[in-house]
Write an enzyme that holds these catalytic residues in place. Sequence first.
Site, PDB file in Angstrom:
ATOM      1  N   LYS A   1       0.831  -1.222   0.000  1.00 27.03           N
ATOM      2  CA  LYS A   1       0.000   0.000   0.000  1.00 27.03           C
ATOM      3  C   LYS A   1       0.854   1.256   0.000  1.00 27.03           C
ATOM      4  CE  LYS A   1       0.266  -1.812   4.170  1.00 27.03           C
ATOM      5  NZ  LYS A   1      -0.129  -3.081   4.725  1.00 27.03           N
TER       6      LYS A   1
ATOM      7  N   ASP B  73      -0.637   3.757   8.194  1.00 28.35           N
ATOM      8  CA  ASP B  73      -1.061   2.610   7.370  1.00 28.35           C
ATOM      9  C   ASP B  73      -2.461   2.878   6.802  1.00 28.35           C
ATOM     10  OD1 ASP B  73      -0.918  -0.539   6.816  1.00 28.35           O
ATOM     11  OD2 ASP B  73      -2.855  -0.109   7.732  1.00 28.35           O
TER      12      ASP B  73
ATOM     13  N   GLY C 118       0.460 -10.728  18.799  1.00 25.65           N
ATOM     14  CA  GLY C 118       0.957 -10.616  17.423  1.00 25.65           C
ATOM     15  C   GLY C 118       0.082  -9.754  16.531  1.00 25.65           C
TER      16      GLY C 118
ATOM     17  N   GLY D 173      -6.694  -6.399   2.952  1.00 27.17           N
ATOM     18  CA  GLY D 173      -6.278  -7.799   2.802  1.00 27.17           C
ATOM     19  C   GLY D 173      -7.152  -8.630   1.899  1.00 27.17           C
TER      20      GLY D 173
ATOM     21  N   GLU E 231      -4.980  -5.568  -5.340  1.00 25.39           N
ATOM     22  CA  GLU E 231      -6.171  -5.817  -4.516  1.00 25.39           C
ATOM     23  C   GLU E 231      -5.821  -6.015  -3.047  1.00 25.39           C
ATOM     24  OE1 GLU E 231      -9.734  -6.175  -5.550  1.00 25.39           O
ATOM     25  OE2 GLU E 231      -9.622  -5.800  -3.415  1.00 25.39           O
TER      26      GLU E 231
ATOM     27  N   ILE F 138     -10.331  -8.856   1.539  1.00 30.17           N
ATOM     28  CA  ILE F 138     -11.662  -8.384   1.127  1.00 30.17           C
ATOM     29  C   ILE F 138     -11.634  -7.911  -0.323  1.00 30.17           C
ATOM     30  CG2 ILE F 138     -13.552  -6.802   1.652  1.00 30.17           C
ATOM     31  CD1 ILE F 138     -12.369  -6.465   4.455  1.00 30.17           C
TER      32      ILE F 138
ATOM     33  N   GLU G  59       2.845  -4.702  15.929  1.00 29.78           N
ATOM     34  CA  GLU G  59       4.291  -4.870  15.823  1.00 29.78           C
ATOM     35  C   GLU G  59       4.972  -4.271  17.049  1.00 29.78           C
ATOM     36  OE1 GLU G  59       5.984  -4.797  12.279  1.00 29.78           O
ATOM     37  OE2 GLU G  59       4.131  -5.273  11.223  1.00 29.78           O
TER      38      GLU G  59
ATOM     39  N   LYS H 279      -3.960   3.542   2.721  1.00 31.70           N
ATOM     40  CA  LYS H 279      -5.130   2.851   2.165  1.00 31.70           C
ATOM     41  C   LYS H 279      -6.222   3.865   1.785  1.00 31.70           C
ATOM     42  CE  LYS H 279      -3.995  -1.237   4.856  1.00 31.70           C
ATOM     43  NZ  LYS H 279      -4.127  -1.891   6.165  1.00 31.70           N
TER      44      LYS H 279
ATOM     45  N   GLY I   3      -3.087 -11.024   7.560  1.00 34.80           N
ATOM     46  CA  GLY I   3      -2.782 -12.441   7.756  1.00 34.80           C
ATOM     47  C   GLY I   3      -2.262 -13.011   6.454  1.00 34.80           C
TER      48      GLY I   3
HETATM   49  P1  NAP Z   1       7.393  -9.847   5.631  1.00 36.56           P
HETATM   50  O1  NAP Z   1       6.890 -11.033   6.351  1.00 36.56           O
HETATM   51  O2  NAP Z   1       8.288  -8.885   6.334  1.00 36.56           O
HETATM   52  O3  NAP Z   1       8.188 -10.385   4.330  1.00 36.56           O
HETATM   53  C1  NAP Z   1       8.927  -9.553   3.501  1.00 36.56           C
HETATM   54  C2  NAP Z   1       9.777 -10.434   2.595  1.00 36.56           C
HETATM   55  O4  NAP Z   1      10.477  -9.595   1.665  1.00 36.56           O
HETATM   56  C3  NAP Z   1      10.829 -11.247   3.347  1.00 36.56           C
HETATM   57  O5  NAP Z   1      10.908 -12.557   2.809  1.00 36.56           O
HETATM   58  C4  NAP Z   1      12.122 -10.483   3.091  1.00 36.56           C
HETATM   59  O6  NAP Z   1      13.262 -11.318   3.029  1.00 36.56           O
HETATM   60  C5  NAP Z   1      11.868  -9.904   1.708  1.00 36.56           C
HETATM   61  N1  NAP Z   1      12.599  -8.661   1.509  1.00 36.56           N
HETATM   62  C6  NAP Z   1      12.379  -7.448   2.099  1.00 36.56           C
HETATM   63  N2  NAP Z   1      13.288  -6.554   1.676  1.00 36.56           N
HETATM   64  C7  NAP Z   1      14.082  -7.211   0.807  1.00 36.56           C
HETATM   65  C8  NAP Z   1      15.224  -6.842   0.034  1.00 36.56           C
HETATM   66  N3  NAP Z   1      15.717  -5.597   0.078  1.00 36.56           N
HETATM   67  N4  NAP Z   1      15.798  -7.776  -0.749  1.00 36.56           N
HETATM   68  C9  NAP Z   1      15.319  -9.034  -0.796  1.00 36.56           C
HETATM   69  N5  NAP Z   1      14.243  -9.462  -0.089  1.00 36.56           N
HETATM   70  C10 NAP Z   1      13.647  -8.547   0.697  1.00 36.56           C
HETATM   71  O7  NAP Z   1       6.211  -8.993   4.999  1.00 36.56           O
HETATM   72  P2  NAP Z   1       4.703  -9.474   4.721  1.00 36.56           P
HETATM   73  O8  NAP Z   1       3.918  -9.369   5.973  1.00 36.56           O
HETATM   74  O9  NAP Z   1       4.703 -10.771   3.982  1.00 36.56           O
HETATM   75  O10 NAP Z   1       4.187  -8.275   3.782  1.00 36.56           O
HETATM   76  C11 NAP Z   1       4.523  -8.231   2.413  1.00 36.56           C
HETATM   77  C12 NAP Z   1       3.717  -7.103   1.745  1.00 36.56           C
HETATM   78  O11 NAP Z   1       2.333  -7.397   1.870  1.00 36.56           O
HETATM   79  C13 NAP Z   1       3.908  -5.715   2.372  1.00 36.56           C
HETATM   80  O12 NAP Z   1       3.836  -4.726   1.379  1.00 36.56           O
HETATM   81  C14 NAP Z   1       2.707  -5.585   3.301  1.00 36.56           C
HETATM   82  O13 NAP Z   1       2.340  -4.239   3.529  1.00 36.56           O
HETATM   83  C15 NAP Z   1       1.665  -6.308   2.474  1.00 36.56           C
HETATM   84  N6  NAP Z   1       0.549  -6.825   3.277  1.00 36.56           N
HETATM   85  C16 NAP Z   1       0.792  -7.670   4.320  1.00 36.56           C
HETATM   86  C17 NAP Z   1      -0.264  -8.167   5.054  1.00 36.56           C
HETATM   87  C18 NAP Z   1      -0.030  -9.105   6.210  1.00 36.56           C
HETATM   88  O14 NAP Z   1      -1.002  -9.512   6.846  1.00 36.56           O
HETATM   89  N7  NAP Z   1       1.209  -9.524   6.504  1.00 36.56           N
HETATM   90  C19 NAP Z   1      -1.570  -7.782   4.728  1.00 36.56           C
HETATM   91  C20 NAP Z   1      -1.798  -6.926   3.636  1.00 36.56           C
HETATM   92  C21 NAP Z   1      -0.713  -6.471   2.916  1.00 36.56           C
HETATM   93  P3  NAP Z   1      13.818 -12.056   4.371  1.00 36.56           P
HETATM   94  O15 NAP Z   1      12.710 -13.014   4.756  1.00 36.56           O
HETATM   95  O16 NAP Z   1      15.047 -12.753   3.934  1.00 36.56           O
HETATM   96  O17 NAP Z   1      14.023 -10.979   5.374  1.00 36.56           O
END
Ligand code: NAP
Length: 434
Positions: A109, A205, A191, A138, A133, A140, A194, A209, A308
């Site tokens: 986002k 955040d 959890g 998330g 999307e 929805i 953060e 959005k 999630g």
């Molecule tokens: P996350 O768990 O922190 O995962 C981020 C991943 O990206 C990790 O595998 C990390 O590698 C990799 N990464 C980050 N910077 C990097 C770099 N410079 N070079 C190479 N790899 C890199 O994040 P997430 O929760 O999955 O979220 C991912 C995206 O989805 C974000 O934009 C977030 O806003 C969005 N989102 C998340 C959720 C949610 O519920 N989690 C919901 C809606 C949207 P390492 O594992 O090696 O550190």
Amino acid sequence: MAPPAARQPLSVVVLGGGTVGAQVVRLLTEQADDLAARVGARLEVTGVGVRDVTRDRPGIPSALLTDDLQALLDSSPDIVVELMGGIEPARELVLRALKGGASVVTANKALIATEGAALHAAAAEAGVDLSYEAAVAGAIPLLRPLRESLAGDRIRRVLGIVNGTTNYILSQMDATGASFDEALAGAQALGYAEADPTADVDGHDAAAKAAILASLAFHTRVTQDDVDVQGIRQVGADDVLAAREMGFDIKLLAIAERLDEPDGVSVRVHPTLVPRTHPLAGVRDAFNAVFVEAESAGQVMFYGRGAGGRPTASAVLGDVVASARNRVTGSSEPGESSYADLPVLPVGAATTAAFVHLRVRDRPGVLAAVAGVFAEHGASIRSLTQKGEGEAAELLILTHPGRDADLAATVDQLRHLEVVDTVLAAMRVIGEGR
Ligand code: NAP
């Protein structure tokens, strides 16, 4: 049309193998046959970019992991799924992927809310899709309905509970009487928040959005910097209690609204009193919901899990399937629609009602002095309740809708009024009508 097996597979590169990325890769693998039948070609994950390739990641075969993200893009994938988060290097990689002819799906986002225009332009120039999307609420299905199903309507207002962390905290404060700090600590232990909760509790955040929702709803470019933001740190247990006594819940709302006088849009995030009878008041804990008011459709509400790994992966996969189908059929998603180009107005231009909670001194003429300040700014009082007496006297005031700037000026003057000891709270209110 040739059966899926007869077509060349489409290659999918996933940048990021964290909470969402791991689930996306797992679902692409586990559901490969179904997805091939739905798309008309197999989707083949050819690489997953991460920082640390040595970490064990359930759901991701280690042979797919690499820390050379540029090399993944050099392989000319059909679809790039960006799930790293943050602005850089995500921006640069997404831009490169689009220019290289890949369709891009992202859940980022912050990236879309700040760099959306440049990314959309690159996608349009290359004739590929850019979809996101999962970036708002998330799992929805929300952005596609706004962009496509409601494309023939005129949206007047979007009200969203789009941050699960703050909704969980406010729900806990309401249910248990906890303070903000206690509820935040509980959310962190579970959890839901953060270790550094700034982006959530300070509203950033939700602001990203809100910018994305406003851009889609009003065919106007709105960036995160355009959004007026106020978080929930100042919301106290007493405010939650006072709101409840008056029949309201406090919610952190992202509000995107079309204004006629002056002509433009207002986009803001702030704690808001929502009547307990409003559908948004029933949205509790970490759930998200977005309430849309359109001229012809009337009121429409979208509800579900806003975060999630697995729920978010569902939305990501929906975009992947849509982009993959487009590649098979040679079509593309609708691009950015910013033709209306409306001005983004300051928050003061909006029309809103307010709740003002005062501790007042024990003096004759207190009510008249307070009412006089409201009248001076043209702010009309809907109800006034007095609690306690003497030095402990409090006034709970609800106003009728008025210009936000007038209500702000009223509160400002009340802070300096001799008979007012403290302005305990001043919050905006949505009602049945507004
Ligand atoms: P996350 O768990 O922190 O995962 C981020 C991943 O990206 C990790 O595998 C990390 O590698 C990799 N990464 C980050 N910077 C990097 C770099 N410079 N070079 C190479 N790899 C890199 O994040 P997430 O929760 O999955 O979220 C991912 C995206 O989805 C974000 O934009 C977030 O806003 C969005 N989102 C998340 C959720 C949610 O519920 N989690 C919901 C809606 C949207 P390492 O594992 O090696 O550190």
